[in-house]
Design a protein around this motif. Structure first.
Motif, PDB file in Angstrom:
ATOM      1  N   GLY A 241       0.818  -1.208   0.000  1.00  0.00           N
ATOM      2  CA  GLY A 241       0.000   0.000   0.000  1.00  0.00           C
ATOM      3  C   GLY A 241       0.852   1.257   0.000  1.00  0.00           C
ATOM      4  O   GLY A 241       0.534   2.245  -0.679  1.00  0.00           O
TER       5      GLY A 241
ATOM      6  N   SER B 110       2.272   1.724  -3.429  1.00  0.00           N
ATOM      7  CA  SER B 110       1.200   2.201  -4.304  1.00  0.00           C
ATOM      8  C   SER B 110       0.937   3.687  -4.094  1.00  0.00           C
ATOM      9  O   SER B 110       0.683   4.435  -5.057  1.00  0.00           O
TER      10      SER B 110
ATOM     11  N   VAL C  11       3.560   5.602  -5.903  1.00  0.00           N
ATOM     12  CA  VAL C  11       3.356   5.540  -7.355  1.00  0.00           C
ATOM     13  C   VAL C  11       2.246   6.495  -7.785  1.00  0.00           C
ATOM     14  O   VAL C  11       2.413   7.277  -8.736  1.00  0.00           O
ATOM     15  N   VAL C  12       1.137   6.469  -7.091  1.00  0.00           N
ATOM     16  CA  VAL C  12       0.017   7.343  -7.439  1.00  0.00           C
ATOM     17  C   VAL C  12       0.422   8.808  -7.294  1.00  0.00           C
ATOM     18  O   VAL C  12       0.118   9.649  -8.159  1.00  0.00           O
TER      19      VAL C  12
ATOM     20  N   CYS D 188       6.781  -3.501  -8.808  1.00  0.00           N
ATOM     21  CA  CYS D 188       6.704  -2.429  -7.802  1.00  0.00           C
ATOM     22  C   CYS D 188       7.904  -1.499  -7.877  1.00  0.00           C
ATOM     23  O   CYS D 188       7.757  -0.263  -7.819  1.00  0.00           O
TER      24      CYS D 188
END
Length: 442
Positions: free
Chosen positions: A165, A168, A171-172, A244
């Protein structure tokens, strides 16, 4: 599915647990910091991404080799078992000696300290609380694992999901900051011209960030249907890590630019702060704390199994070789490893010790993969549910790259490499003392 006993252990880890162990053993704090070090040694975002892709491909080659080794010998102890069967008890002991004395406890201490630093930062606690929190984290995780592999696996799954998480979120954030101008992530950085040798040197931290994939093999004796589960979990887990890492690097480059990434001391925090303001740093601090906490858990579980195997072999304290309770847990090995890691945490000496054993750890990986040639030659007709593709190219490629990494490390840090070899050599008289004490022969 009913658990099956083999070599005293209970096979209670399923596919999900195994995949989480692979991901959790590789992703620690490196991906949140190492990309900045790599950016300093590259000249463009394209070179940056190419290095992380190359490092992932090389590591995947090693992972596929470990998949066959695990399928052939699905026992607790991993590399120690392979070295013992292929090259004899002395090389296996030297591996175990270095890992049990320094690498496993040193890694636990170092990552626990990192966890404590980020936990204090996220929780707004003074830094002087860091060391007690690190010690408490180690003691807590040892306590969890004393309850059995299922309890440790539950903790591992939880914190692996949380660390995914966190990746992520980075990345976002990076992609939002890019505002669609993603091509800038690949642009040449005229502010950081570098030569080809610097780019080669940048591969070293990339490979180190991909390390830790061997922990599942350390626990192979507790995996259900290991001949099928180990190859699948290692492949799925490592491919997930590679994806990832590539996405995170692209996000850093898209959000900060290559020049910004190269000058950043905390790229994940800088990316989140750029998007969310000061509180963005707190968010990623919690994410890194979760990531490092999960790594400590798997290092404790895997390291204790290697120590237990050595104790059962009579080349370490016999008490550490015992399995206890209905869950068949190496409790004394767990407590011994945790206690030594706490000593190293309190002493603050773990960073130097880990520098000293880098060469030894990578030598163990090279020789561990090399045992595959012995197994293929010694047991040519032995059925194996999994065989590494492109044999012998992939194992030769991995061994060659690892030996090159070792030579490059020795060239850049001859003192650390010399100390690593000295620590390994000191294990030779210790080995014969253990045999004499146990009344057995080499």
């Amino acid at each position: 599915m009913k658990s099956v006993i083999q070599d005293g252990y209970l096979r209670r880890l399923g596919m999900w647990d195994a995949v989480m162990i692979v991901i959790g053993g590789v992703i620690g704090s490196g991906i949140f910091r190492t990309p900045a070090s790599v950016a300093k040694l590259t000249g463009s975002g394209l070179e940056q991404l190419a290095l992380w892709l190359l490092g992932g491909g090389l590591t995947l080659a090693g992972v596929l080799c470990y998949a066959e080794l695990g399928a052939r010998r699905p026992q607790v102890g991993g590399t120690y078992i392979y070295l013992r069967e292929a090259f004899g008890r002395l090389p296996a002991f030297l591996f175990g000696w270095t890992m049990a004395l320094i690498n496993y406890p040193g890694s636990i201490a170092a990552v626990a300290a990192t966890f404590a630093d980020y936990f204090c930062s996220a929780a707004g606690l003074p830094h002087l609380w860091s060391r007690p929190i690190a010690v408490g984290a180690i003691a807590f995780l040892v306590g969890i694992n004393l309850g059995g592999i299922r309890a440790g696996a539950w903790v591992q799954s939880l914190f692996t999901v949380l660390k995914l998480g966190a990746v992520s979120l980075v990345v976002v954030a990076g992609l939002i900051l890019a505002r669609g101008h993603w091509g800038l992530a690949l642009a040449v950085d005229t502010a950081h011209p570098v030569n080809s040798m610097a780019v080669v040197g940048a591969l070293l931290p990339v490979l180190f960030a991909y390390g830790g994939f061997h922990y599942l093999n350390d626990l192979a004796g507790e995996v259900k249907a290991p001949q099928q589960t180990l190859p699948r979990a290692l492949t799925i887990g490592m491919l997930t890590v590679v994806v990832c890492y590539l996405l995170a690097n692209f996000a850093y480059l898209a959000g900060l630019g290559h020049a910004g990434l190269a000058t950043s001391t905390a790229p994940a925090a800088d990316t989140l702060r750029s998007l969310l303001g000061p509180h963005g740093g707190d968010w990623i601090a919690w994410g890194i704390a979760c990531s490092t906490f999960g790594y400590c858990n798997i290092a404790i579980a895997g390291g204790a199994r290697v120590i237990q195997t050595m104790g059962a072999d009579g080349v370490f304290f016999r008490a550490t070789g015992r399995l206890e309770g209905a869950s068949r847990v190496p409790r004394i090995a767990l407590v011994a490893l945790g206690a030594w890691a706490i000593v190293l945490t309190l002493s603050g000496s773990f960073d130097r010790l880990l520098d000293y054993t880098t060469v030894g750890e990578w030598l163990a990986h090279a020789f561990g993969i090399a045992t595959l040639f012995w197994y293929r030659r010694q047991f040519p007709d032995q059925p194996s549910p999994y065989r590494v593709p492109l044999y012998p190219l992939l194992p030769l490629l991995f061994v060659g790259v690892v030996l090159s990494v070792i030579l490059a490390t020795a060239w850049h840090s001859p003192g650390d490499a010399g100390m690593s070899l000295l620590i390994i050599a000191l294990g030779i008289p210790v080995y014969f003392l253990w045999l004499r004490r146990a009344g057995t022969e080499a």
